[in-house]
Design a protein around this motif. Structure first.
Motif, PDB file in Angstrom:
ATOM      1  N   GLY A  88       0.835  -1.194   0.000  1.00  0.00           N
ATOM      2  CA  GLY A  88       0.000   0.000   0.000  1.00  0.00           C
ATOM      3  C   GLY A  88       0.867   1.241   0.000  1.00  0.00           C
ATOM      4  N   TYR A  89       0.227   2.406   0.070  1.00  0.00           N
ATOM      5  CA  TYR A  89       0.986   3.651  -0.002  1.00  0.00           C
ATOM      6  C   TYR A  89       1.941   3.849   1.178  1.00  0.00           C
ATOM      7  N   PRO A  90       1.574   3.512   2.414  1.00  0.00           N
ATOM      8  CA  PRO A  90       2.538   3.714   3.506  1.00  0.00           C
ATOM      9  C   PRO A  90       3.860   2.980   3.274  1.00  0.00           C
ATOM     10  N   ALA A  91       3.802   1.762   2.758  1.00  0.00           N
ATOM     11  CA  ALA A  91       5.028   1.014   2.497  1.00  0.00           C
ATOM     12  C   ALA A  91       5.847   1.670   1.391  1.00  0.00           C
ATOM     13  N   LEU A  92       5.170   2.183   0.365  1.00  0.00           N
ATOM     14  CA  LEU A  92       5.882   2.882  -0.696  1.00  0.00           C
ATOM     15  C   LEU A  92       6.558   4.134  -0.148  1.00  0.00           C
TER      16      LEU A  92
END
Length: 307
Positions: A88-92
């Motif tokens: 998801g975006y947090p990991a990116l």
């Protein structure tokens, strides 16, 4: 290895780990390594471009702010993150922040330089596609064989839907100079079926189909309809494997440029011209006669501006 770990490893793989003669990769290099190798939609490429051009800011934005700055929806940002290998975006964002901090600590490129480098990178990718096509064409027998078969098919049908329409129209426009009956299919559904069935009833034996990304369901349906009508299918596409190639009788591949918002088609264009050459060589007398007739008509009716 989980997808997030793989993506982080990809981003870190070119991070210097000790003395080496290899130049230290820039932040732009590391971002390219992170996003490269993934098939992204035009909307997703807008996100990638925004991050690349505004890395030191974008790496610290919330998903809401990034979506607003890039001009997309929040779900689009999430889908983009998943497409490049993250959960998801947090990991990116977690993977982007060390790259951004290294750019801040060093001497980051200016916006104009980053944009110029990105465009040059797109050209470099197309050069790689052309080099690969050059290697494929080192054995010309396959394209000579396909050109001969297409030249013999009267009528010859050329199929290209959606983004592939431009390639199909280019090929058909040129092929009409050397072939007596070239028909195009640039709309799907029942209109495509009608044209294909009529071509077969008129004595045609082959369809040349273009299938460029994003590969459309209606292209697959039209190829199946052609096969169902008794036509053989020669396919020009970017993938050696997949549903389209499974349905084709003969396949020629050429990579597309995917570094910009929309794909570029240098290699498929050259491959199309090479196939036209093979068609012309397959029946030299007909080719010469038709080209002379066309030049006579062009001169008679003053088609072109004088050089």
């Amino acid at each position: 290895m989980p997808s997030d770990q793989r993506a982080r490893a990809q981003a870190a793989a070119i991070t210097p780990g000790g003395p080496s003669s290899t130049p230290e990769p820039t932040a732009a290099d590391r971002i390219t390594a992170l996003f490269g190798g993934h098939r992204l939609s035009p909307g997703q490429r807008r996100i990638a471009r925004y991050i690349t051009d505004h890395l030191t800011e974008a790496a610290f934005l919330s998903i809401t702010d990034l979506a607003e700055r890039a001009g997309v929806s929040q779900p689009s940002v999430t889908r983009f993150a998943v497409s490049v290998g993250f959960s998801g975006y947090p990991a990116l964002r977690e993977a982007l922040q060390p790259i951004a901090l290294s750019a801040i600590a060093g001497t980051p490129d200016t916006g104009g330089s980053a944009r110029g480098n990105e465009l040059q990178s797109a050209v470099d990718a197309e050069i790689e596609n052309l080099e690969q096509l050059r290697r494929v064409l080192s054995d010309a027998e396959r394209i000579v064989t396909i050109g001969r078969e297409l030249a013999r098919s009267v009528p010859l049908t050329v199929l290209g839907l959606r983004i592939s329409e431009s390639l199909a129209e280019y090929f058909a426009y040129a092929a009409r100079r050397i072939h007596p009956d070239v028909r195009t299919v640039t709309r799907g559904g029942s209109i495509a079926y009608d044209t294909l069935f009529q071509a077969r009833a008129a004595g045609g034996s082959w369809v040349l189909a273009f299938g460029m990304p994003r590969h459309a369901h209606e292209t697959l349906a039209a190829i199946r309809a052609a096969r169902g009508a008794g036509l053989k299918v020669a396919l020009i596409t970017d993938l050696a494997l997949g549903p389209l190639t499974d349905e084709a009788d003969l396949t020629l591949t050429a990579g597309t440029g995917s570094r910009l918002v929309f794909d570029s088609y240098a290699a498929p264009g050259v491959l199309s011209a090479a196939l036209l050459q093979a068609m012309a060589d397959a029946d030299p007398q007909r080719t010469q006669s038709r080209l002379e007739d066309y030049e006579h008509a062009a001169e008679l009716h003053d088609f072109f501006l004088e050089d």
